[in-house]
Structure formats: C-alpha cells, structure tokens
Design a protein around this motif. Structure first.
Motif, PDB file in Angstrom:
ATOM      1  N   GLY A 201     -75.283  16.398  -2.423  1.00  0.00           N
ATOM      2  CA  GLY A 201     -76.023  15.288  -2.950  1.00  0.00           C
ATOM      3  C   GLY A 201     -76.854  16.089  -4.181  1.00  0.00           C
ATOM      4  N   GLU A 202     -77.300  15.304  -4.995  1.00  0.00           N
ATOM      5  CA  GLU A 202     -78.290  15.539  -6.100  1.00  0.00           C
ATOM      6  C   GLU A 202     -79.386  16.496  -5.757  1.00  0.00           C
ATOM      7  OE1 GLU A 202     -80.035  13.434 -10.083  1.00  0.00           O
ATOM      8  OE2 GLU A 202     -79.713  12.401  -8.232  1.00  0.00           O
ATOM      9  N   ASP A 203     -79.830  16.299  -4.428  1.00  0.00           N
ATOM     10  CA  ASP A 203     -81.030  17.310  -4.081  1.00  0.00           C
ATOM     11  C   ASP A 203     -80.680  18.683  -3.660  1.00  0.00           C
ATOM     12  OD1 ASP A 203     -79.640  16.156  -1.993  1.00  0.00           O
ATOM     13  OD2 ASP A 203     -81.053  15.952  -0.474  1.00  0.00           O
ATOM     14  N   ASN A 204     -79.510  18.668  -3.211  1.00  0.00           N
ATOM     15  CA  ASN A 204     -78.661  20.042  -3.126  1.00  0.00           C
ATOM     16  C   ASN A 204     -78.194  20.635  -4.210  1.00  0.00           C
ATOM     17  OD1 ASN A 204     -78.789  20.182  -0.249  1.00  0.00           O
ATOM     18  ND2 ASN A 204     -76.885  18.865  -0.216  1.00  0.00           N
ATOM     19  N   LEU A 205     -77.907  20.100  -5.440  1.00  0.00           N
ATOM     20  CA  LEU A 205     -77.750  20.609  -6.625  1.00  0.00           C
ATOM     21  C   LEU A 205     -79.150  21.255  -7.393  1.00  0.00           C
ATOM     22  CD1 LEU A 205     -75.752  20.975  -8.870  1.00  0.00           C
ATOM     23  CD2 LEU A 205     -76.322  18.794 -10.037  1.00  0.00           C
ATOM     24  N   LYS A 206     -80.134  20.641  -6.912  1.00  0.00           N
ATOM     25  CA  LYS A 206     -81.535  21.021  -7.625  1.00  0.00           C
ATOM     26  C   LYS A 206     -81.795  22.406  -7.055  1.00  0.00           C
ATOM     27  CE  LYS A 206     -83.391  16.633  -8.507  1.00  0.00           C
ATOM     28  NZ  LYS A 206     -84.501  15.699  -8.272  1.00  0.00           N
TER      29      LYS A 206
ATOM     30  N   GLU B 125     -65.125  23.160  -9.094  1.00  0.00           N
ATOM     31  CA  GLU B 125     -66.071  21.877  -9.585  1.00  0.00           C
ATOM     32  C   GLU B 125     -66.765  21.249  -8.303  1.00  0.00           C
ATOM     33  OE1 GLU B 125     -63.334  19.792 -12.790  1.00  0.00           O
ATOM     34  OE2 GLU B 125     -62.342  19.585 -10.865  1.00  0.00           O
ATOM     35  N   ILE B 126     -67.777  20.773  -9.059  1.00  0.00           N
ATOM     36  CA  ILE B 126     -68.914  20.083  -8.074  1.00  0.00           C
ATOM     37  C   ILE B 126     -68.927  18.690  -8.235  1.00  0.00           C
ATOM     38  CG2 ILE B 126     -71.162  20.218  -7.056  1.00  0.00           C
ATOM     39  CD1 ILE B 126     -71.346  23.225  -7.853  1.00  0.00           C
ATOM     40  N   TYR B 127     -68.947  17.749  -7.224  1.00  0.00           N
ATOM     41  CA  TYR B 127     -69.129  16.593  -7.277  1.00  0.00           C
ATOM     42  C   TYR B 127     -70.321  15.847  -6.701  1.00  0.00           C
ATOM     43  CZ  TYR B 127     -64.251  16.136  -9.032  1.00  0.00           C
ATOM     44  OH  TYR B 127     -63.060  16.006  -9.488  1.00  0.00           O
ATOM     45  N   VAL B 128     -71.277  15.271  -7.564  1.00  0.00           N
ATOM     46  CA  VAL B 128     -72.579  15.138  -7.092  1.00  0.00           C
ATOM     47  C   VAL B 128     -72.713  13.596  -6.856  1.00  0.00           C
ATOM     48  CG1 VAL B 128     -74.927  15.415  -7.603  1.00  0.00           C
ATOM     49  CG2 VAL B 128     -73.386  16.995  -8.199  1.00  0.00           C
ATOM     50  N   TYR B 129     -73.378  13.044  -5.609  1.00  0.00           N
ATOM     51  CA  TYR B 129     -73.741  11.765  -5.383  1.00  0.00           C
ATOM     52  C   TYR B 129     -75.301  11.775  -5.644  1.00  0.00           C
ATOM     53  CZ  TYR B 129     -74.408  13.644  -0.631  1.00  0.00           C
ATOM     54  OH  TYR B 129     -74.791  14.383   0.613  1.00  0.00           O
TER      55      TYR B 129
ATOM     56  N   SER C 296     -69.993  21.728 -17.429  1.00  0.00           N
ATOM     57  CA  SER C 296     -68.700  20.941 -17.389  1.00  0.00           C
ATOM     58  C   SER C 296     -67.991  20.799 -16.187  1.00  0.00           C
ATOM     59  CB  SER C 296     -67.598  21.605 -18.452  1.00  0.00           C
ATOM     60  OG  SER C 296     -67.417  22.944 -18.127  1.00  0.00           O
ATOM     61  N   LYS C 297     -68.441  21.703 -15.175  1.00  0.00           N
ATOM     62  CA  LYS C 297     -67.787  21.754 -13.890  1.00  0.00           C
ATOM     63  C   LYS C 297     -68.426  20.755 -13.016  1.00  0.00           C
ATOM     64  CE  LYS C 297     -64.864  25.386 -13.809  1.00  0.00           C
ATOM     65  NZ  LYS C 297     -65.021  26.645 -13.309  1.00  0.00           N
ATOM     66  N   ILE C 298     -69.691  20.177 -13.331  1.00  0.00           N
ATOM     67  CA  ILE C 298     -70.346  19.250 -12.616  1.00  0.00           C
ATOM     68  C   ILE C 298     -69.998  18.039 -12.771  1.00  0.00           C
ATOM     69  CG2 ILE C 298     -72.724  18.526 -11.777  1.00  0.00           C
ATOM     70  CD1 ILE C 298     -72.244  21.463 -10.917  1.00  0.00           C
ATOM     71  N   HIS C 299     -69.670  17.116 -11.837  1.00  0.00           N
ATOM     72  CA  HIS C 299     -69.522  15.714 -11.940  1.00  0.00           C
ATOM     73  C   HIS C 299     -70.260  14.689 -11.323  1.00  0.00           C
ATOM     74  CE1 HIS C 299     -65.638  17.136 -13.647  1.00  0.00           C
ATOM     75  NE2 HIS C 299     -65.397  17.954 -12.573  1.00  0.00           N
ATOM     76  N   ILE C 300     -71.226  14.120 -11.972  1.00  0.00           N
ATOM     77  CA  ILE C 300     -72.151  13.183 -11.316  1.00  0.00           C
ATOM     78  C   ILE C 300     -71.392  11.803 -11.053  1.00  0.00           C
ATOM     79  CG2 ILE C 300     -74.479  12.083 -11.597  1.00  0.00           C
ATOM     80  CD1 ILE C 300     -74.526  15.138 -11.589  1.00  0.00           C
ATOM     81  N   ILE C 301     -71.101  11.443  -9.705  1.00  0.00           N
ATOM     82  CA  ILE C 301     -70.565  10.257  -9.400  1.00  0.00           C
ATOM     83  C   ILE C 301     -71.373   9.239  -9.284  1.00  0.00           C
ATOM     84  CG2 ILE C 301     -68.756   9.373  -7.745  1.00  0.00           C
ATOM     85  CD1 ILE C 301     -67.773  11.646  -9.500  1.00  0.00           C
TER      86      ILE C 301
END
Length: 209
Positions: free
Chosen positions: A121-126, A142-146, A162-167
C-alpha cells in the motif's frame, strides 16, 4: 486440509513467471485483500499473485494473531476460486521474526529464474526507508503500489523511482482490525468476508473474545 501452494508447483515444473508477493498476517483475510490482489493480477504485468501469510510481523504482537495455520487455511478458502491468486506458507519455514528481505533472498535462491516483485500500500511505501535492507530490496525487485486514503502531502520519497509502479487500483478502506473488533462486538460483518471465510470463522468462534 487441501492446500494450493504455487510455491510447491513451481519447484516441480520449473515454470518461469513474474510473481507479485502480497505479504500480510491476514488476520483475517477479507474482500479488500482480494480486490487488490485480483486487480494486480488482471491489470498489471504480474502473472501470479502469492498471498504470503506472515507468521510473525515484527511490528505486531504475536499473541494478537490467530494461529498461523488457521490464517493460512482462511487464505486458501478465500482464493480457491481465483486461479491467478495463490496462498503461500513460505515464511513458515524461515526464522522469525520475518523480514521481507530475508524471504526475498530465500525465494530468489530457490527459484533463480523467476522474477519476484512486492505489492504494498501507498502508506507502506512512505515508511519503506525503515525496512531492513530496503536498498537491497529496491535494487533487486520491483514494487507495485496500490493507493490508500491519506491526509499527508504527496511527498513519497520513492515515487519517481523506475522500480516503483503506482497502480490505479480501487481504494479499499477495510481493515482486519475493524473486522475483529466488530466480531467481538457481535456486529454483522459477513459482507466484508468471502462466504467460506466467514463460515470457518463463525464455526470456530474466532475473534469473539
């Protein structure tokens, strides 16, 4: 108790695929988890989603968790109608407490031809910079973020990597904590759980005390 672990299947077939790892204690798994996992399976380049049941999250007290194998069985029940989503007990075999970087090293060693990515989740990315060896994780995976609802400013440190993908996944604000508290307070939360998950929880009187 029938289990469907792609983790075992891959070792037999040597199949190569791009796998998204969705870590969680899943205490319990609910429809929000399934919505996100299914969206990642259908609307990204990930070919399979593994729901990795964590036996011990370092940030949570272990005595608040339902027994490991009960939670694993709930994930199995919840995902049995989703061929692209599989339960995984891989962390049950690793030293505790579980750290993501150690699990990733183990997986890459066991399946060197496969590509493993993280779903978070976006909160975990922070707070990702607080994870153990986060630099190594980001270098190799890579990391896929919801998205998650947040009142904080949009200043995520890693967002332009570039390894972060915001879905553009649905925003789901359902928590396992909310479900446990409502079961304890005798509230009807059946719409928030897959039917077989609710039946298993209710039959075993889980979370009622």
């Amino acid at each position: 108790m029938q289990q469907r672990f792609l983790y075992i299947t891959l070792s037999l077939t040597n199949q190569i695929m791009k796998i998204g790892l969705y870590f969680g204690t899943f205490n319990p798994i609910h429809i929000g988890h399934l919505i996100i996992a299914n969206h990642m399976a259908e609307h990204s380049d990930l070919e399979q989603i593994w729901m990795v049941v964590t036996p011990h999250n370092p940030l949570k007290k272990k005595d608040t968790l339902l027994d490991d194998y009960h939670r694993l069985h709930l994930v199995n029940l919840a995902t049995e109608d989703y061929p692209k989503i599989k339960p995984s007990d891989i962390e049950f075999k690793l030293p505790q407490p579980n750290y993501t970087v150690n699990t990733l090293v183990h997986l890459q060693d066991k399946f060197p031809k496969n590509e493993f990515s993280l779903i978070m989740g976006e909160d975990n990315l922070k707070s990702f910079h607080k994870w153990k060896n986060y630099e190594a994780i980001l270098q190799n995976h890579e990391i896929y973020v919801y998205p998650r609802v947040s009142s904080e400013a949009d200043n995520i440190e890693f967002k332009n990597n570039s390894k972060i993908h915001i879905i553009n996944a649905p925003i789901v604000e359902i928590s396992s904590t909310f479900i446990r508290e409502n079961i304890k307070n005798k509230k009807n939360i059946q719409p928030l759980l897959p039917s077989k998950v609710w039946e298993y929880i209710n039959h075993n009187n889980f979370y009622k005390k």
